[in-house]
Scaffold this active site. Structure first.
Site, PDB file in Angstrom:
ATOM      1  N   ASN A   1       1.558  18.336 -21.655  1.00  0.00           N
ATOM      2  CA  ASN A   1       1.283  17.374 -22.670  1.00  0.00           C
ATOM      3  C   ASN A   1       1.271  17.859 -23.927  1.00  0.00           C
ATOM      4  O   ASN A   1       0.745  17.186 -24.744  1.00  0.00           O
ATOM      5  CB  ASN A   1       0.138  16.420 -22.425  1.00  0.00           C
ATOM      6  CG  ASN A   1       0.399  15.714 -21.000  1.00  0.00           C
ATOM      7  OD1 ASN A   1       1.335  14.815 -20.931  1.00  0.00           O
ATOM      8  ND2 ASN A   1      -0.376  15.797 -19.816  1.00  0.00           N
TER       9      ASN A   1
ATOM     10  N   HIS B   1       1.511  15.321 -26.757  1.00  0.00           N
ATOM     11  CA  HIS B   1       1.376  13.995 -26.382  1.00  0.00           C
ATOM     12  C   HIS B   1       0.470  13.234 -26.829  1.00  0.00           C
ATOM     13  O   HIS B   1       0.379  11.745 -27.134  1.00  0.00           O
ATOM     14  CB  HIS B   1       1.398  14.067 -24.838  1.00  0.00           C
ATOM     15  CG  HIS B   1       2.888  14.180 -24.311  1.00  0.00           C
ATOM     16  ND1 HIS B   1       3.714  15.582 -24.388  1.00  0.00           N
ATOM     17  CD2 HIS B   1       3.720  13.591 -23.504  1.00  0.00           C
ATOM     18  CE1 HIS B   1       4.730  15.358 -24.032  1.00  0.00           C
ATOM     19  NE2 HIS B   1       4.829  14.318 -23.192  1.00  0.00           N
TER      20      HIS B   1
ATOM     21  N   GLU C   1      -8.797  24.226 -16.841  1.00  0.00           N
ATOM     22  CA  GLU C   1      -8.173  24.739 -17.908  1.00  0.00           C
ATOM     23  C   GLU C   1      -6.759  24.867 -17.662  1.00  0.00           C
ATOM     24  O   GLU C   1      -6.468  25.303 -16.741  1.00  0.00           O
ATOM     25  CB  GLU C   1      -8.590  26.126 -18.413  1.00  0.00           C
ATOM     26  CG  GLU C   1     -10.243  26.187 -19.105  1.00  0.00           C
ATOM     27  CD  GLU C   1     -10.717  27.342 -19.716  1.00  0.00           C
ATOM     28  OE1 GLU C   1      -9.870  28.392 -19.488  1.00  0.00           O
ATOM     29  OE2 GLU C   1     -11.807  27.437 -19.920  1.00  0.00           O
TER      30      GLU C   1
ATOM     31  N   LYS D   1       4.014  11.312 -11.550  1.00  0.00           N
ATOM     32  CA  LYS D   1       3.205  10.335 -12.356  1.00  0.00           C
ATOM     33  C   LYS D   1       4.066   8.996 -12.644  1.00  0.00           C
ATOM     34  O   LYS D   1       5.236   9.116 -12.993  1.00  0.00           O
ATOM     35  CB  LYS D   1       2.858  11.135 -13.640  1.00  0.00           C
ATOM     36  CG  LYS D   1       1.892  12.082 -13.768  1.00  0.00           C
ATOM     37  CD  LYS D   1       1.559  12.317 -15.355  1.00  0.00           C
ATOM     38  CE  LYS D   1       0.612  13.406 -15.237  1.00  0.00           C
ATOM     39  NZ  LYS D   1       0.192  13.984 -16.686  1.00  0.00           N
TER      40      LYS D   1
ATOM     41  N   HIS E   1       1.162   9.960 -28.340  1.00  0.00           N
ATOM     42  CA  HIS E   1       0.787   8.633 -27.913  1.00  0.00           C
ATOM     43  C   HIS E   1       0.213   7.843 -29.070  1.00  0.00           C
ATOM     44  O   HIS E   1       0.258   6.514 -28.937  1.00  0.00           O
ATOM     45  CB  HIS E   1      -0.142   8.841 -26.720  1.00  0.00           C
ATOM     46  CG  HIS E   1       0.583   9.446 -25.480  1.00  0.00           C
ATOM     47  ND1 HIS E   1      -0.051   9.759 -24.485  1.00  0.00           N
ATOM     48  CD2 HIS E   1       1.916   9.497 -25.026  1.00  0.00           C
ATOM     49  CE1 HIS E   1       0.764  10.061 -23.388  1.00  0.00           C
ATOM     50  NE2 HIS E   1       2.123   9.959 -23.694  1.00  0.00           N
TER      51      HIS E   1
ATOM     52  N   ARG F   1       0.841  -1.222   0.008  1.00  0.00           N
ATOM     53  CA  ARG F   1       0.011   0.014   0.006  1.00  0.00           C
ATOM     54  C   ARG F   1       0.762   1.329   0.230  1.00  0.00           C
ATOM     55  O   ARG F   1       0.416   2.493   0.287  1.00  0.00           O
ATOM     56  CB  ARG F   1      -0.932   0.158   1.284  1.00  0.00           C
ATOM     57  CG  ARG F   1      -1.714  -1.159   1.144  1.00  0.00           C
ATOM     58  CD  ARG F   1      -3.120  -0.949   2.000  1.00  0.00           C
ATOM     59  NE  ARG F   1      -4.131  -2.137   1.781  1.00  0.00           N
ATOM     60  CZ  ARG F   1      -4.096  -3.061   2.847  1.00  0.00           C
ATOM     61  NH1 ARG F   1      -3.285  -2.895   3.731  1.00  0.00           N
ATOM     62  NH2 ARG F   1      -4.838  -3.889   2.505  1.00  0.00           N
TER      63      ARG F   1
ATOM     64  N   GLU G   1      11.317  16.927 -24.889  1.00  0.00           N
ATOM     65  CA  GLU G   1      10.904  17.568 -23.769  1.00  0.00           C
ATOM     66  C   GLU G   1      11.306  18.805 -23.127  1.00  0.00           C
ATOM     67  O   GLU G   1      10.591  19.761 -22.575  1.00  0.00           O
ATOM     68  CB  GLU G   1      10.845  16.515 -22.798  1.00  0.00           C
ATOM     69  CG  GLU G   1      10.168  15.187 -22.997  1.00  0.00           C
ATOM     70  CD  GLU G   1       8.648  14.867 -22.946  1.00  0.00           C
ATOM     71  OE1 GLU G   1       7.925  15.939 -22.950  1.00  0.00           O
ATOM     72  OE2 GLU G   1       8.088  13.907 -23.079  1.00  0.00           O
TER      73      GLU G   1
ATOM     74  N   HIS H   1       9.763   7.798 -27.187  1.00  0.00           N
ATOM     75  CA  HIS H   1       8.576   8.575 -26.886  1.00  0.00           C
ATOM     76  C   HIS H   1       8.835  10.250 -26.893  1.00  0.00           C
ATOM     77  O   HIS H   1       7.890  10.710 -27.529  1.00  0.00           O
ATOM     78  CB  HIS H   1       8.521   8.751 -25.295  1.00  0.00           C
ATOM     79  CG  HIS H   1       7.698   9.617 -24.594  1.00  0.00           C
ATOM     80  ND1 HIS H   1       6.374   9.233 -24.652  1.00  0.00           N
ATOM     81  CD2 HIS H   1       7.872  10.646 -23.580  1.00  0.00           C
ATOM     82  CE1 HIS H   1       5.775  10.338 -23.986  1.00  0.00           C
ATOM     83  NE2 HIS H   1       6.508  11.228 -23.698  1.00  0.00           N
TER      84      HIS H   1
ATOM     85  N   LYS I   1       8.846  22.561 -14.570  1.00  0.00           N
ATOM     86  CA  LYS I   1       7.890  21.550 -14.176  1.00  0.00           C
ATOM     87  C   LYS I   1       7.686  21.552 -12.812  1.00  0.00           C
ATOM     88  O   LYS I   1       6.600  21.293 -12.561  1.00  0.00           O
ATOM     89  CB  LYS I   1       8.719  20.240 -14.550  1.00  0.00           C
ATOM     90  CG  LYS I   1       7.887  18.913 -14.219  1.00  0.00           C
ATOM     91  CD  LYS I   1       7.936  17.869 -15.053  1.00  0.00           C
ATOM     92  CE  LYS I   1       6.709  16.623 -14.708  1.00  0.00           C
ATOM     93  NZ  LYS I   1       6.794  15.493 -15.391  1.00  0.00           N
TER      94      LYS I   1
ATOM     95  N   ARG J   1      -1.459  21.253 -15.095  1.00  0.00           N
ATOM     96  CA  ARG J   1      -0.568  20.313 -15.481  1.00  0.00           C
ATOM     97  C   ARG J   1      -0.727  19.688 -16.901  1.00  0.00           C
ATOM     98  O   ARG J   1       0.117  19.200 -17.560  1.00  0.00           O
ATOM     99  CB  ARG J   1      -0.528  19.279 -14.449  1.00  0.00           C
ATOM    100  CG  ARG J   1       0.472  18.290 -14.712  1.00  0.00           C
ATOM    101  CD  ARG J   1       0.662  17.275 -13.450  1.00  0.00           C
ATOM    102  NE  ARG J   1       1.615  16.320 -13.761  1.00  0.00           N
ATOM    103  CZ  ARG J   1       2.411  15.788 -12.631  1.00  0.00           C
ATOM    104  NH1 ARG J   1       1.811  16.019 -11.331  1.00  0.00           N
ATOM    105  NH2 ARG J   1       3.444  14.898 -13.096  1.00  0.00           N
TER     106      ARG J   1
END
Ligand code: NAD
Ligand code: GLY
Length: 363
Positions: free
Chosen positions: A247, A250, A240, A142, A254, A120, A184, A267, A226, A243
């Site tokens: 992306n 992305h 809006e 993330k 993706h 946990r 990035e 990536h 970041k 974070r």
């Protein structure tokens, strides 16, 4: 050594950036609950750096378990995650064991997710060894794995105790991986830091030559950007902006990664082509002028990154983009550019304009 903080109240943590950090056990020791760690790495990175990290810890009395995984995006899945749990249990690692991720974003995402769910939740530390991981994936909490139907679809938010970015490790990074990380880095300039974009234009040759000082500056500025975004919207719940702006490119990218099979394009490469698609769509919406789109493409090309997408067909792109986490209540919310240095989230782009932008950016 350059240091900054990710400010998240009780879960705040430092990022240290600089050469020779891997062997400095004293940077890690204050963050351990007990003298017990499990270092998770892969078959490529472990022979290069695991001993450098583990030996000083052992010398300081820390019990170290080593978990070596297969290398590659194709292994960012349940099976590999379970290998981490198998070994943690076999070696009787308890709830106070700290997991240490030593590697690129794949190892960081897998280890972070293992830390979020083992017993946990156990503490973890990020020791990123790719440029992409040092400027992006190791910061912000993330974590997760891919599903055959969608990238990063299973995971958790779980912040590390510490990020240790040893810039010396970048010296062994293949040129293609360095470029992927630069995608990035360029992203931060595009979404919120126009002066940084200009700095990158001036410093691109030094960065590609792996100049330590230029890289350290780029990593610090990227992490600053970041950290600010994450501190303001940790769980990406802002209606809006917020974070989600990290992306940029992305959702398109993706689709390339999932559509071609994980690991075909890196990536960062998929993100680069995706940022051009987002810029093209922003142009079609009347926001970015053609010169701005060209400026972005030129910088990506100088960084040896692709600026045209994989030829999947626009309908397949849309199908894959429909699985993205940016879809809310069935509506595709894209990150677009109002101007260079200012990104927005936008859910009203007409389908035919999205298709036109994809077709304009693919062969
Ligand atoms: P990666 O982890 O696959 O590493 C790239 C390659 O470089 C691998 O083969 C790796 O073994 C090798 N490598 C790593 N360090 C090395 C070194 N110092 N010297 C030589 N080889 C080295 O890829 P990546 O680009 O670091 O990360 C991409 C992953 O990160 C993707 O899965 C992406 O989804 C994820 N990501 C996550 C976040 C986040 O916020 N969690 C953000 C961006 C990307
Ligand atoms: N890489 C996107 C994020 O961390 O939110």
């Amino acid at each position: 050594m350059r240091s900054l903080n990710v400010r998240l109240g009780a879960r705040s943590y430092p990022i240290h950036i600089g050469p020779g950090l891997l062997t400095q056990a004293e940077l890690i020791l204050p963050h351990l609950r007990t003298p017990r760690v499990a270092i998770v790495s892969n078959e490529t990175v472990a022979p290069l750096y695991l001993d450098k990290l583990a030996a000083p810890l052992r010398a300081a009395g820390v019990q170290v378990t080593e978990i070596i995984l297969p290398d590659g995006e194709a292994h960012k899945n349940w099976e590999t995650l379970n290998r981490i749990f198998d070994q943690l249990l076999a070696e009787r690692c308890d709830r106070s064991t700290t997991l240490i991720a030593l590697g690129g974003g794949v190892i960081g995402d897998l280890t972070g997710f293992a830390a979020a769910s083992y017993q946990r939740g156990v503490p973890f530390i990020q020791v990123p060894t790719t440029l992409l991981a040092q400027v992006d994936s190791s910061v912000g909490g993330k974590t997760g794995i891919n599903h055959p139907r969608g990238k990063n679809m299973i995971g958790a938010f779980w912040q590390p105790q510490l990020v240790l970015a040893d810039t010396d490790t970048l010296q062994t990074l293949p040129a293609r991986e360095l470029s992927a990380g630069l995608a990035e880095v360029i992203k931060y300039g595009l979404i919120r830091d126009l002066p940084f974009l200009a700095w990158l234009e001036a410093q691109m040759d030094a960065l590609l030559a792996c100049d330590g000082s230029a890289l350290a500056q780029a990593i610090e500025r990227s992490c600053q950007n970041k950290a600010e975004v994450v501190a303001a919207d940790e769980l990406e719940t802002a209606k809006e902006g917020g974070r989600a702006l990290l992306n940029l490119g992305h959702t398109f990218g993706h689709a390339i990664e999932t559509g071609l099979g994980y690991g075909q394009w890196l990536h960062g490469e998929a993100v680069a082509a995706g940022m051009v698609m987002a810029a093209e769509l922003s142009h079609r919406l009347g926001w970015l002028d053609a010169a701005a789109v060209a400026r972005l493409s030129q910088l990506l090309q100088r960084a040896a990154l692709p600026v045209r997408g994989a030829a999947l067909g626009a309908e397949r792109y849309l199908e894959l983009m429909g699985h993205d986490k940016k879809v809310i209540a069935g509506k595709l919310r894209l990150v677009l550019l109002r101007q260079l240095g200012e990104a927005v989230t936008y859910g009203e782009a007409p389908r035919e304009e999205i298709i036109a932008a994809i077709e304009a950016c693919c062969d």
